[in-house]
Design a protein around this motif. Structure first.
Motif, PDB file in Angstrom:
ATOM      1  N   MET A  65       0.730  -1.182  -0.171  1.00  0.00           N
ATOM      2  CA  MET A  65       0.111  -0.129  -0.051  1.00  0.00           C
ATOM      3  C   MET A  65       0.917   1.077  -0.059  1.00  0.00           C
ATOM      4  SD  MET A  65      -2.908  -0.611   2.725  1.00  0.00           S
ATOM      5  CE  MET A  65      -1.818  -0.870   4.160  1.00  0.00           C
ATOM      6  N   PRO A  66       0.441   2.400  -0.576  1.00  0.00           N
ATOM      7  CA  PRO A  66       1.047   3.418  -0.673  1.00  0.00           C
ATOM      8  C   PRO A  66       1.085   4.254   0.846  1.00  0.00           C
ATOM      9  CG  PRO A  66      -0.901   3.990  -1.282  1.00  0.00           C
ATOM     10  CD  PRO A  66      -1.124   2.585  -1.272  1.00  0.00           C
ATOM     11  N   ARG A  67       2.141   4.983   1.095  1.00  0.00           N
ATOM     12  CA  ARG A  67       2.347   5.919   2.276  1.00  0.00           C
ATOM     13  C   ARG A  67       2.767   5.108   3.415  1.00  0.00           C
ATOM     14  NH1 ARG A  67      -1.431  10.766   3.678  1.00  0.00           N
ATOM     15  NH2 ARG A  67      -2.920   8.981   4.089  1.00  0.00           N
ATOM     16  N   LYS A  68       2.412   4.074   3.815  1.00  0.00           N
ATOM     17  CA  LYS A  68       2.760   3.247   4.707  1.00  0.00           C
ATOM     18  C   LYS A  68       2.385   1.587   4.306  1.00  0.00           C
ATOM     19  CE  LYS A  68       2.705   4.219   9.211  1.00  0.00           C
ATOM     20  NZ  LYS A  68       2.629   4.653  10.359  1.00  0.00           N
ATOM     21  N   ASN A  69       3.220   0.889   4.206  1.00  0.00           N
ATOM     22  CA  ASN A  69       2.955  -0.549   3.709  1.00  0.00           C
ATOM     23  C   ASN A  69       2.341  -1.490   4.775  1.00  0.00           C
ATOM     24  OD1 ASN A  69       5.106  -1.657   4.718  1.00  0.00           O
ATOM     25  ND2 ASN A  69       6.306  -1.182   3.226  1.00  0.00           N
ATOM     26  N   GLY A  70       2.038  -2.548   4.361  1.00  0.00           N
ATOM     27  CA  GLY A  70       1.539  -3.534   5.538  1.00  0.00           C
ATOM     28  C   GLY A  70       2.526  -3.947   6.486  1.00  0.00           C
ATOM     29  N   HIS A  71       3.689  -4.373   6.041  1.00  0.00           N
ATOM     30  CA  HIS A  71       4.888  -4.427   7.044  1.00  0.00           C
ATOM     31  C   HIS A  71       4.914  -3.442   8.348  1.00  0.00           C
ATOM     32  CE1 HIS A  71       6.754  -7.449   4.557  1.00  0.00           C
ATOM     33  NE2 HIS A  71       6.401  -6.996   3.564  1.00  0.00           N
ATOM     34  N   GLU A  72       5.115  -2.065   7.677  1.00  0.00           N
ATOM     35  CA  GLU A  72       4.909  -1.067   8.811  1.00  0.00           C
ATOM     36  C   GLU A  72       3.756  -0.896   9.710  1.00  0.00           C
ATOM     37  OE1 GLU A  72       7.509   2.270   6.206  1.00  0.00           O
ATOM     38  OE2 GLU A  72       5.577   1.744   5.442  1.00  0.00           O
ATOM     39  N   CYS A  73       2.744  -1.203   8.862  1.00  0.00           N
ATOM     40  CA  CYS A  73       1.541  -1.166   9.758  1.00  0.00           C
ATOM     41  C   CYS A  73       1.360  -2.084  10.869  1.00  0.00           C
ATOM     42  CB  CYS A  73       0.105  -1.099   9.012  1.00  0.00           C
ATOM     43  SG  CYS A  73       0.124   0.285   8.003  1.00  0.00           S
ATOM     44  N   LEU A  74       1.708  -3.643  10.347  1.00  0.00           N
ATOM     45  CA  LEU A  74       1.670  -4.457  11.528  1.00  0.00           C
ATOM     46  C   LEU A  74       2.557  -4.430  12.380  1.00  0.00           C
ATOM     47  CD1 LEU A  74       0.331  -7.395  12.197  1.00  0.00           C
ATOM     48  CD2 LEU A  74       2.141  -8.373  10.805  1.00  0.00           C
ATOM     49  N   LYS A  75       4.048  -3.982  12.134  1.00  0.00           N
ATOM     50  CA  LYS A  75       4.778  -3.788  13.278  1.00  0.00           C
ATOM     51  C   LYS A  75       4.357  -2.557  14.131  1.00  0.00           C
ATOM     52  CE  LYS A  75       9.640  -2.352  13.797  1.00  0.00           C
ATOM     53  NZ  LYS A  75      11.008  -1.665  12.959  1.00  0.00           N
ATOM     54  N   GLU A  76       3.732  -1.571  13.644  1.00  0.00           N
ATOM     55  CA  GLU A  76       3.277  -0.423  14.451  1.00  0.00           C
ATOM     56  C   GLU A  76       2.094  -1.103  15.346  1.00  0.00           C
ATOM     57  OE1 GLU A  76       1.525   4.130  14.279  1.00  0.00           O
ATOM     58  OE2 GLU A  76       2.519   3.028  12.529  1.00  0.00           O
ATOM     59  N   ILE A  77       1.180  -1.678  14.704  1.00  0.00           N
ATOM     60  CA  ILE A  77      -0.044  -2.262  15.737  1.00  0.00           C
ATOM     61  C   ILE A  77       0.450  -2.849  16.605  1.00  0.00           C
ATOM     62  CG2 ILE A  77      -1.933  -4.066  15.334  1.00  0.00           C
ATOM     63  CD1 ILE A  77      -2.438  -2.829  12.602  1.00  0.00           C
ATOM     64  N   ARG A  78       1.397  -3.818  16.601  1.00  0.00           N
ATOM     65  CA  ARG A  78       1.985  -4.838  17.768  1.00  0.00           C
ATOM     66  C   ARG A  78       2.828  -3.918  18.600  1.00  0.00           C
ATOM     67  NH1 ARG A  78      -1.782  -7.490  16.368  1.00  0.00           N
ATOM     68  NH2 ARG A  78      -1.571  -9.347  15.042  1.00  0.00           N
ATOM     69  N   THR A  79       3.076  -2.967  18.631  1.00  0.00           N
ATOM     70  CA  THR A  79       3.766  -2.001  19.473  1.00  0.00           C
ATOM     71  C   THR A  79       2.802  -1.364  20.253  1.00  0.00           C
ATOM     72  OG1 THR A  79       4.222  -0.253  18.040  1.00  0.00           O
ATOM     73  CG2 THR A  79       6.077  -1.965  18.178  1.00  0.00           C
ATOM     74  N   ILE A  80       1.763  -1.145  20.003  1.00  0.00           N
ATOM     75  CA  ILE A  80       0.492  -0.220  20.452  1.00  0.00           C
ATOM     76  C   ILE A  80      -0.320  -0.984  21.737  1.00  0.00           C
ATOM     77  CG2 ILE A  80      -1.327   1.345  20.539  1.00  0.00           C
ATOM     78  CD1 ILE A  80      -0.038   2.195  17.514  1.00  0.00           C
ATOM     79  N   ASP A  81      -0.131  -0.944  22.868  1.00  0.00           N
ATOM     80  CA  ASP A  81      -0.757  -1.753  24.036  1.00  0.00           C
ATOM     81  C   ASP A  81      -2.238  -2.039  23.744  1.00  0.00           C
ATOM     82  OD1 ASP A  81       1.396  -2.146  25.385  1.00  0.00           O
ATOM     83  OD2 ASP A  81       0.986  -0.658  26.871  1.00  0.00           O
ATOM     84  N   ALA A  82      -3.011  -1.037  23.086  1.00  0.00           N
ATOM     85  CA  ALA A  82      -4.378  -1.217  22.830  1.00  0.00           C
ATOM     86  C   ALA A  82      -4.576  -2.118  21.566  1.00  0.00           C
ATOM     87  CB  ALA A  82      -5.053   0.202  22.789  1.00  0.00           C
ATOM     88  N   LEU A  83      -3.707  -2.007  20.738  1.00  0.00           N
ATOM     89  CA  LEU A  83      -3.804  -2.865  19.547  1.00  0.00           C
ATOM     90  C   LEU A  83      -3.232  -4.156  19.540  1.00  0.00           C
ATOM     91  CD1 LEU A  83      -3.521   0.168  17.246  1.00  0.00           C
ATOM     92  CD2 LEU A  83      -5.586  -0.840  18.175  1.00  0.00           C
TER      93      LEU A  83
END
Length: 149
Positions: A65-83
């Motif tokens: 995906m543009p602007r932020k790909n799935g790799h980056e999103c998944l990594k970020e999701i897994r670092t946010i306590d609520a997510l």
């Protein structure tokens, strides 16, 4: 299985793929609602603000995906306590073993290769929802990570 309405979030930049996904949901035996975002930045903004009180049951996440790909999103999701426990199913045209391994290591729950056939798409989406639910949205072993239609 209990009657459940699955609240889904699809992150995919391809409009045709989004339309097929939505049509497939209308043809499966499970009740669903779906919200769509079209890039990784929109996905993370939605998850961090709009949905913290009403998280989706499952995120279907495209890798490219543009602007932020799935790799980056998944990594970020897994670092946010609520997510960090939010079920994420990767849905991609690629079935590259290296990418599959990376997505498993980063904490995705399942991996689906986007089928070109509409009936296979319906089958694999329904299978993903049922399998994830039956497994209490827990990650499977690596051998069971890829879902086939």
């Amino acid at each position: 299985m209990n009657k459940h309405i699955y609240n889904l979030l699809l992150a995919d930049d391809d409009e045709d793929d989004c339309d097929f996904f939505k049509e497939a949901l209308e043809d499966i035996s499970l009740e669903t609602t779906v919200k769509m975002v079209h890039d990784g930045v929109q996905l993370m903004e939605y998850l961090k603000t709009d949905s913290l009180v009403n998280l989706p049951d499952i995120v279907f996440l495209d890798v490219n995906m543009p602007r932020k790909n799935g790799h980056e999103c998944l990594k970020e999701i897994r670092t946010i306590d609520a997510l960090k426990n939010l079920p994420v199913i990767i849905i991609s045209t690629s079935l590259d073993c290296g990418i599959v391994d990376i997505m498993y290591e980063k904490g995705a729950n399942y991996y689906i290769r986007k089928p070109g056939d509409f009936s296979k798409l319906k089958n694999v989406i329904e299978k993903a929802l049922i399998t994830a639910s039956e497994n209490n949205f827990q990650r499977p072993s690596r051998a069971n990570f890829i879902l086939q239609p």
